[in-house]
Design an enzyme around this catalytic site. Structure first.
Site, PDB file in Angstrom:
ATOM      1  N   GLY A  61       1.038  -1.264   0.291  1.00 11.22           N
ATOM      2  CA  GLY A  61      -0.407   0.018   0.554  1.00 11.22           C
ATOM      3  C   GLY A  61       0.605   1.195   0.123  1.00 11.22           C
ATOM      4  O   GLY A  61       1.739   0.891  -0.476  1.00 11.22           O
ATOM      5  N   TYR A  62       0.018   2.435  -0.067  1.00 12.75           N
ATOM      6  CA  TYR A  62       0.469   3.912   0.312  1.00 12.75           C
ATOM      7  C   TYR A  62       1.275   3.916  -0.987  1.00 12.75           C
ATOM      8  O   TYR A  62       2.669   3.536  -1.260  1.00 12.75           O
ATOM      9  CB  TYR A  62       1.345   4.195   0.768  1.00 12.75           C
ATOM     10  CG  TYR A  62       1.296   5.951   1.526  1.00 12.75           C
ATOM     11  CD1 TYR A  62       0.352   6.348   1.973  1.00 12.75           C
ATOM     12  CD2 TYR A  62       2.848   6.337   1.064  1.00 12.75           C
ATOM     13  CE1 TYR A  62       0.572   7.490   2.217  1.00 12.75           C
ATOM     14  CE2 TYR A  62       2.520   7.711   1.049  1.00 12.75           C
ATOM     15  CZ  TYR A  62       1.590   8.226   1.740  1.00 12.75           C
ATOM     16  OH  TYR A  62       1.303   9.638   2.250  1.00 12.75           O
ATOM     17  N   HIS A  64       3.018   4.192  -4.980  1.00  9.47           N
ATOM     18  CA  HIS A  64       3.343   5.629  -6.228  1.00  9.47           C
ATOM     19  C   HIS A  64       3.328   5.124  -7.635  1.00  9.47           C
ATOM     20  O   HIS A  64       2.576   4.197  -7.920  1.00  9.47           O
ATOM     21  CB  HIS A  64       4.925   6.029  -4.868  1.00  9.47           C
ATOM     22  CG  HIS A  64       6.025   4.742  -4.915  1.00  9.47           C
ATOM     23  ND1 HIS A  64       5.949   4.283  -5.901  1.00  9.47           N
ATOM     24  CD2 HIS A  64       5.905   4.309  -3.551  1.00  9.47           C
ATOM     25  CE1 HIS A  64       6.994   3.316  -5.412  1.00  9.47           C
ATOM     26  NE2 HIS A  64       6.661   2.863  -4.237  1.00  9.47           N
ATOM     27  N   HIS A  67       4.305   1.934  -7.558  1.00 11.18           N
ATOM     28  CA  HIS A  67       4.080   0.337  -8.481  1.00 11.18           C
ATOM     29  C   HIS A  67       2.267   1.030  -9.538  1.00 11.18           C
ATOM     30  O   HIS A  67       2.171  -0.827 -10.198  1.00 11.18           O
ATOM     31  CB  HIS A  67       2.471   0.456  -6.442  1.00 11.18           C
ATOM     32  CG  HIS A  67       3.285   0.280  -5.836  1.00 11.18           C
ATOM     33  ND1 HIS A  67       3.898   1.316  -4.586  1.00 11.18           N
ATOM     34  CD2 HIS A  67       4.179  -0.533  -4.965  1.00 11.18           C
ATOM     35  CE1 HIS A  67       4.379   1.721  -3.579  1.00 11.18           C
ATOM     36  NE2 HIS A  67       4.493  -0.012  -4.204  1.00 11.18           N
ATOM     37  N   GLN A  91       7.454  -9.422   8.168  1.00 14.64           N
ATOM     38  CA  GLN A  91       8.861  -9.332   7.752  1.00 14.64           C
ATOM     39  C   GLN A  91       9.509  -8.441   8.159  1.00 14.64           C
ATOM     40  O   GLN A  91      10.194  -7.682   8.082  1.00 14.64           O
ATOM     41  CB  GLN A  91       8.409  -8.866   6.201  1.00 14.64           C
ATOM     42  CG  GLN A  91       7.623  -7.569   6.148  1.00 14.64           C
ATOM     43  CD  GLN A  91       6.986  -7.512   4.363  1.00 14.64           C
ATOM     44  OE1 GLN A  91       6.468  -8.247   3.616  1.00 14.64           O
ATOM     45  NE2 GLN A  91       8.102  -6.465   3.564  1.00 14.64           N
ATOM     46  N   ASP A 209      13.799  -3.341  -4.555  1.00 19.59           N
ATOM     47  CA  ASP A 209      14.171  -4.486  -3.852  1.00 19.59           C
ATOM     48  C   ASP A 209      14.511  -5.387  -4.339  1.00 19.59           C
ATOM     49  O   ASP A 209      13.654  -6.813  -5.111  1.00 19.59           O
ATOM     50  CB  ASP A 209      13.078  -5.559  -3.241  1.00 19.59           C
ATOM     51  CG  ASP A 209      12.283  -4.028  -2.580  1.00 19.59           C
ATOM     52  OD1 ASP A 209      12.802  -3.224  -1.303  1.00 19.59           O
ATOM     53  OD2 ASP A 209      11.412  -2.932  -3.049  1.00 19.59           O
ATOM     54  N   SER A 244       9.758   5.163  -3.302  1.00 21.98           N
ATOM     55  CA  SER A 244       9.659   4.746  -2.272  1.00 21.98           C
ATOM     56  C   SER A 244       9.029   4.910  -1.310  1.00 21.98           C
ATOM     57  O   SER A 244       8.217   6.327  -1.454  1.00 21.98           O
ATOM     58  CB  SER A 244      11.130   4.229  -1.503  1.00 21.98           C
ATOM     59  OG  SER A 244      10.536   3.528  -0.075  1.00 21.98           O
ATOM     60  N   ARG A 246       7.745   5.173   1.842  1.00 20.18           N
ATOM     61  CA  ARG A 246       9.099   5.770   3.326  1.00 20.18           C
ATOM     62  C   ARG A 246       9.112   6.742   2.711  1.00 20.18           C
ATOM     63  O   ARG A 246      10.020   7.502   3.554  1.00 20.18           O
ATOM     64  CB  ARG A 246      10.541   4.483   3.894  1.00 20.18           C
ATOM     65  CG  ARG A 246       9.705   3.102   4.186  1.00 20.18           C
ATOM     66  CD  ARG A 246      11.016   2.448   4.841  1.00 20.18           C
ATOM     67  NE  ARG A 246      10.927   1.051   5.259  1.00 20.18           N
ATOM     68  CZ  ARG A 246      10.202   0.045   4.812  1.00 20.18           C
ATOM     69  NH1 ARG A 246      10.280  -0.096   4.043  1.00 20.18           N
ATOM     70  NH2 ARG A 246       9.658  -0.886   6.040  1.00 20.18           N
TER      71      ARG A 246
END
Length: 339
Positions: A61-62, A64, A67, A91, A209, A244, A246
Site C-alpha cells: 500500500g501507500y 506511488h 507501483h 517481515q 528490492d 519508495s 518510506r
C-alpha cells in the site's frame, strides 16, 4: 483466439469486454474489493475457468508511481489484474517501523483507478495469519520463541499461531539479510501465501528490492509454482531518487542528501563502463559520497546479478546494491552494471 497483445476482460457480470490499448482505454472502473481469502480464491478460479489469465501485483500500500508502473506492465501480459494491499507483520522485527508504515487505502484505490485499464480486484485482507488460536496458546508460542533464541518478527510478537516459514537459504544471506534477519523469510512466506490464494499466472515485482526479486524468482523455481515472475525497472523521481513509500518520512533536508545514493551509483556505473573494474574502489567511492552527504551506510555491495555472490572484480553482469540511513529513514537502491 485472443491475440497476446489484445486480451479480453471479464466484467463483473461475467460478460466479455473488448480490451483496448492503454492509450485508448480511458474509462474509470471501480475495482472489486475482496478481503476474504476464500472469496479471493473463488474469484480467481472462476475467472481462470473462463480461460482468463491473472496478473498479481503484491504491494503493502501507500502506492506511488513505481507501483502504478507495475500495474501498467502487467496489463501487457494477462487478461485480468489483482493488486494486493497488505502490510505484512511477518517481515518486520519488533524494533522496526511496522506501526508507522504509511497507509492510505482510499487514496490507493483512486490511484489504481487512474491507470488506463485500471485493476479488476484489490485484495485487501485484514489478517492473513488469523487461524483462530486461543489467547493462551498465543502467549505460550511467543514465550517459546523468545526463550529459544529464535528469530522473532512482529508476527510472533503478536502470537498468531503461525509456525511455517519459507526460506531461500543462500540468497537471503548478506545485504538486507544481515541487518533485517526476519525480513526475507517473512517476504517469501507471505508471497507464497498470496500465490496460493490468488493463483496468478504472472506476478510483477519492482527491481528496486533487487534481493527480494531474486529470492522470489528462486522460490518459484524451487517450489514449482506455475507463475512467471517479472522484474520491472526502478522508477525514479525527477531528481533521481528511487521511489519508495518510506520517502514520505524524509525531511526536505534529508531528501536532498539522499540524492547522493543515486548520484554516486551513476558515477560508479560510468566508471565501470570506462574500465574501472575493482569493486573495492567502486564501493569506496560510493560509501564516501553517501557519508559526506550525511548518510549512514548499512551496506554497499557489488554482487553477481543471478546468485548475489559478492564480487571482487567486475567481469560480467553485476548489480551495485546500497542501503543507507538518512535521518530515521532507511533507503535502498541499486544499479545493474553490464560490462
Amino acid at each position: 483466439m485472443v491475440e497476446e497483445n489484445h486480451p479480453q476482460r471479464i466484467d463483473r457480470e461475467g460478460g466479455v469486454q473488448e480490451h483496448k490499448s492503454p492509450s485508448l482505454q480511458m474509462e474509470v472502473r471501480d475495482p472489486v474489493i475482496i478481503r476474504d481469502k476464500d472469496e479471493m480464491r473463488q474469484w480467481s478460479r472462476y475467472m481462470r475457468a473462463q480461460g482468463k489469465t491473472i496478473g498479481l501485483v503484491p504491494t503493502m500500500g501507500y502506492l506511488h508511481e513505481g507501483h502504478l508502473s507495475l500495474l501498467r506492465e502487467v496489463h501487457k501480459h494477462t487478461h485480468l489484474t489483482v493488486v494486493s494491499i497488505y502490510v505484512n507483520p511477518g517481515q518486520f522485527s519488533p524494533s522496526e517501523d511496522l506501526s508507522t508504515y504509511p497507509s492510505d487505502i482510499h487514496g490507493d484505490i483512486n490511484k489504481l483507478k487512474s491507470v488506463p485499464g485500471g485493476v479488476d480486484v484489490v485484495f485487501n485482507p485484514h489478517n492473513l495469519y488469523d487461524y483462530g488460536n486461543s489467547s493462551g496458546e498465543r502467549e505460550r508460542e511467543v514465550k517459546r520463541e523468545k526463550e529459544g533464541g529464535g528469530l522473532v518478527s512482529c508476527l510472533e510478537e503478536r502470537g498468531l499461531g503461525h509456525e511455517t516459514w519459507v526460506r531461500v537459504v543462500r540468497l537471503e544471506k548478506g545485504m538486507c539479510g544481515n541487518s533485517r534477519p526476519v525480513f526475507f523469510r517473512g517476504v517469501a512466506t507471505v508471497v507464497a501465501k498470496l500465490f496460493n490464494i490468488v493463483e496468478p499466472d504472472v506476478a510483477m515485482f519492482g527491481k528496486k528490492d533487487y534481493q527480494q526479486w531474486r529470492i522470489i524468482r528462486r522460490m518459484v523455481r524451487d517450489l514449482d509454482f506455475s507463475i512467471k515472475v517479472i522484474g520491472s525497472e526502478i522508477v525514479r523521481d525527477d531528481d533521481g531518487l528511487a521511489l519508495s513509500s518510506r520517502n514520505v518520512h524524509l525531511s526536505p533536508e534529508d531528501r536532498a542528501k539522499a540524492l547522493s545514493i543515486n548520484q554516486s551509483l551513476f558515477k560508479a556505473k560510468y566508471a565501470a563502463e570506462k574500465g574501472q573494474t575493482s569493486c573495492r574502489e567502486l564501493k569506496s567511492s560510493v560509501i564516501q559520497a553517501i557519508q559526506e552527504a550525511g548518510g549512514r551506510i548499512d551496506y554497499a555491495e557489488i554482487v553477481d546479478q543471478e546468485n548475489l555472490e559478492p564480487m571482487e572484480e567486475i567481469k560480467g553482469g553485476v548489480v551495485f546494491c546500497v542501503a543507507a540511513w538518512f535521518g530515521k529513514v532507511r533507503l535502498i537502491d541499486n544499479m545493474e552494471i553490464n560490462v
